[in-house]
Design an enzyme around this catalytic site. Structure first.
Site, short mmCIF file in Angstrom:
data_model
loop_
_atom_site.label_atom_id
_atom_site.label_comp_id
_atom_site.label_asym_id
_atom_site.label_seq_id
_atom_site.Cartn_x
_atom_site.Cartn_y
_atom_site.Cartn_z
N ILE A 1 -32.80 19.93 70.94
CA ILE A 1 -31.40 20.33 70.78
C ILE A 1 -31.05 21.60 71.56
O ILE A 1 -29.90 22.04 71.51
CB ILE A 1 -31.06 20.53 69.30
CG1 ILE A 1 -31.99 21.55 68.65
CG2 ILE A 1 -31.10 19.20 68.55
CD1 ILE A 1 -31.65 21.87 67.20
N GLY A 2 -32.00 22.20 72.25
CA GLY A 2 -31.67 23.41 73.01
C GLY A 2 -32.90 24.16 73.44
O GLY A 2 -34.01 23.63 73.44
N GLY B 1 -34.58 28.50 73.75
CA GLY B 1 -34.45 29.89 73.32
C GLY B 1 -35.19 30.81 74.25
O GLY B 1 -35.51 30.46 75.39
N ASP C 1 -28.82 40.28 74.03
CA ASP C 1 -28.45 39.00 74.64
C ASP C 1 -27.37 38.31 73.80
O ASP C 1 -27.47 37.13 73.48
CB ASP C 1 -29.68 38.10 74.78
CG ASP C 1 -29.48 36.99 75.81
OD1 ASP C 1 -28.57 37.11 76.64
OD2 ASP C 1 -30.22 36.00 75.75
#
Length: 804
Positions: free
Chosen positions: A499-500, A502, A628
């Site tokens: 899903i992504g 990091g 960030d």
């Protein structure tokens, strides 16, 4: 100070001095002018640049108020401009193209290929007013073309580190003794060479009739014609200046410490510099005869000014080319100067951009199945000693450094062992230790989460430790998972569950045996990646920090897994994904998203994110700087509550500011932090300001405009909002706001513009931002029951500190 601390600092000082000495003696700095990523031509007042953020690093030009396409539409590493033409070197260094800016066919510059070779690569393309020269990568020989009649190439007995071209002459720095050698159609080059004499130089840039550069001690030196004082270098210390640009009768340089420009020589040029760009920070600059252009640090856009710039004396203007890459995209790793933040995105995945002392392009390595060129004949005035092979020199240096570091490490470990035996009550193995001093941060006392070292007796020790420390109080509640558990939860980390990504790996959706949905961040296979230490550091950072944080608006850590080369973190699952996806991802924007349809929801999410950041800045002990903040790091749970996530780059600090190398994401990174490498809490405020602008405008931090070129959101929105034209930038996907909604949005937009101020001291505190967003939400709901100010208000219970 303990004996061990004094000893470690002593060895650190010796080691740093040793490295610095070797670096200064052996590392040449490539020229800062001539070959660049953007150019100007004088007779046609044309500005061109290599476009960022696209699959091919193509060239785009701007002339007479219109864009001009440059063929072929392929990747280039560098370009250089002359009187009425410019040339570009392809990324592989095997082709050299030139374009006549007087000839435009259907809004296109047509190419003329000047050089092509399947084996001999070129670099350092340098265009004068009417000549083109380039250097062979492996041999250092220089080839030249064009000219009013025929421009000569230097004899094969000369080989060069770098070259630069002026009006009818070209100069270079010789490889064997670093002296300046010039040649050409007139006597200007002879005069410049005579004045430089036997001075050893590391960089060189030519103007119309003079040249400037840094000598091997870092001092700025100018030689040649001085009819307007263009050789009168302002007093400076060593390595104070970096980028150089020289015109007909002026010289300009970028100050290394802040990116600001200083000019000397022609009074009109100096006056225009003071009036137009006295507070603008630049990455690099190039000059025409009577004007100059620079690549801004803030958003990599081009600004031009000067008496010859479009007949607009004392006026600067932004050239509408979008973002220009600040350096060539390379696939090899960069040297100690590092890479630009988010450079992989600037290169669209085709490589990285090296900062400052960039590596030679293409790399000076022999091509397969190609005979090596014979050693060039030695310069007649050089020392008879043959210079060592570059590759051999590198191995010698690396070996020496390694040997020295090894000796220091052995001595340090022996002393540390003895000291620990004598003081085992301090270094008890029953407690995890966290490094208190980050030696990499210029000697500051900032405990960097990127360099935490957590001591374990086994892979599960961290979760079992129980002590009175604030650190351990949270790790007690952190679960330890096996790799097999997490593999089963994610269907063996299948692509369907991804899903992504990091700070240190990919993120997968998973379901534990008890039915709980989680998000699992998995680091890359440590045995297969080059930067394993950085990945390890990111894992340690996020684990050390996330395990101690508990707040409604921060993503909660559930547990972790550490088995062999695997590093995984298990988080709460945020069913509504990232804010970035709802605003910018087509698969989300096509849905009936609450974020897209409601200004109230957008303001609420902004407030949630600000409250999470407020906790980090004001209530964590010591305070935490995220570094960030961006929309993809703001996640939404099932109730659309926003949570700040991803602490892999975060730092703990109890100081107001600290010197540390800038990191972050392009478009969100604080320009002041990026230029000065000084980190404060106001760095996060800038990123939050960009997120607020995303919520108001619906545009990405860096987006493509109607011309298809990259545009910086701050540069796009700030002028319109400041001028009172909020309607022009509002996201048209949301219904037009009514009176109350508009007043609330004006409050949000106003605080966003304050957040993205170039100077950190001019930005609001996170407390002021929270109060302002609370006020905006009240205005939206048209209720006067509660009054908020920017200085006094009550704290809701969800912001009470969890740990002290």
């Amino acid at each position: 100070m303990t004996p061990l601390t004094r000893l470690s600092r002593l060895f650190t000082s010796i080691f740093i001095t040793f490295i610095a000495t070797i670096f200064l003696l052996t590392t040449p700095v490539n020229p800062l002018g001539s070959a660049s990523t953007f150019i100007v031509t004088d007779n046609t007042t044309t500005v061109c640049g290599i476009i960022a953020g696209e699959p091919a690093q193509r060239i785009l030009c701007f002339q007479d108020g219109e864009h001009v396409t440059v063929l072929p539409n392929v990747s280039f590493q560098a370009i250089s401009g002359g009187r009425n033409f410019f040339c570009g070197l392809r990324s592989d260094g095997l082709s050299l193209h030139c374009w006549d800016t007087n000839v435009v066919v259907n809004s296109t510059f047509q190419p003329r290929r000047l050089y092509y070779n399947r084996t001999v690569r070129l670099t350092d393309v340098a265009v004068g007013d009417d000549q083109v020269c380039a250097r062979e990568v492996n041999s250092g020989l220089v080839r030249c073309w064009r000219g009013r009649s025929s421009f000569p190439s230097p004899d094969v007995e000369f080989n060069f580190k770098t070259i630069t071209s002026g009006s009818g002459f070209t100069c270079g720095i010789l490889s064997n003794n670093s002296e300046v050698y010039c040649w050409g159609e007139n006597r200007i080059g002879d005069n410049i060479q005579r004045q430089f004499g036997n001075l050893s130089m590391s960089t060189l840039v030519a103007g119309e009739s003079h040249a400037c550069g840094l000598d091997e001690n870092g001092h700025l030196v100018c030689k040649g014609n001085n009819n307007s004082g263009q050789l009168n270098v302002p007093f400076s210390s060593a390595y104070e200046f970096s980028g150089l640009a020289l015109g007909a009768n002026f010289s300009c340089a970028i100050r290394e410490r802040n990116g600001l420009i200083t000019c000397w020589g022609d009074s009109k040029m100096v006056d225009s510099e003071i009036a137009a760009i006295s507070d603008v920070s630049f990455e690099s600059i190039v000059a025409g005869v009577s004007f100059i252009c620079g690549l801004t640090t803030r958003n990599f856009s081009i600004i031009c000014w000067g008496p010859g710039w479009l007949n607009a004396y004392n006026l600067q203007s932004v050239v509408p080319l979008g973002m220009i890459i600040p350096g060539p995209c390379v696939e090899s790793s960069c040297n100690t100067c590092g890479v630009y933040p988010n450079s992989e995105s600037l290169c669209d995945g085709s490589g990285y951009i090296c900062r400052s002392c960039q590596i030679e392009l293409p790399l000076s390595v022999p091509l397969p199945s190609v005979a090596q060129a014979p050693s060039p004949v030695q310069h007649p005035y050089s020392s008879p000693t043959k210079p060592p092979n570059k590759l051999s020199l590198i191995f010698i240096i690396v070996g020496s450094v390694g040997a020295f570091a090894g000796i220091c490490a052995v001595v340090y470990c022996l002393c540390a062992g003895v000291y620990r035996l004598l003081h085992n009550r301090i270094y008890s193995s029953d407690h995890p230790s966290i490094a208190a001093v980050n030696m990499a941060n210029n000697g500051s006392n900032l405990p960097s989460l990127r360099t935490f070292s957590i001591t374990r007796q086994g892979s599960k020790t961290l979760g079992r430790q129980r002590s009175g420390s604030s650190y351990s109080s949270r790790t007690d509640k952190t679960e330890i998972f096996s790799l097999s558990e997490l593999a089963a939860a994610t269907n063996s980390f299948s692509s369907e569950n991804k899903i992504g990504s990091g700070s240190f790996g990919s993120v997968y959706k998973g379901k534990l045996q008890n039915g709980r949905e989680v998000a699992i961040k998995r680091g890359e296979n440590y045995a297969k990646i080059i930067k394993s230490k950085e990945k390890e550091s990111a894992f340690e950072s996020e684990l050390a920090l996330s395990s101690r944080l508990h707040h409604k608006h921060l993503l909660g850590l559930i547990g972790y897994c550490e088995e062999k080369d695997e590093r995984l973190l298990v988080y709460e699952y945020m069913s509504n994904g990232a804010l970035h996806d709802h605003l910018h991802n087509q698969s989300y924007t096509g849905m009936n998203s609450n974020i897209l349809n409601s200004w109230k929801m957008r303001i609420k999410i902004a407030l949630d994110a600000a409250r999470g950041l407020e906790y980090l800045h004001n209530y964590a002990v010591p305070p935490i700087i995220h570094r960030d903040i961006k929309s993809s790091n703001i996640l939404l749970d099932a109730n659309w509550t926003a949570r700040v996530s991803d602490f892999g780059l975060s730092l703990l600090t109890d100081q107001g500011s600290v010197s540390t190398k800038a990191v972050g994401t392009f478009g969100y990174i604080d320009p002041e932090y990026y230029v000065l490498n000084v980190l404060t809490s106001k760095t996060d405020i800038y990123g939050l300001g960009v997120v607020l602008l995303e919520l108001v405008t619906g545009k990405k931090a860096v987006f493509k405009n109607e011309y298809g070129t990259a545009k910086d959101l701050v540069a796009y929105a700030e002028p319109e909002i400041t001028a009172g034209h909020l309607n022009r930038v509002l996201d048209k996907r949301v219904a037009a706001p009514d009176i109350n909604e508009r007043e609330a949005l004006e409050v949000v937009a106003a605080i966003a513009i304050q957040c993205v101020n170039l100077e950190g001291k001019e930005r609001p505190s996170v407390t002021d931002i929270v109060a302002t967003l609370e006020r905006a939400l009240v205005l939206y709901e048209d209720t006067n029951a509660v009054s908020f100010s920017t200085t006094t208000f009550s704290f809701p219970s969800d912001r009470i500190p969890y740990f002290m």
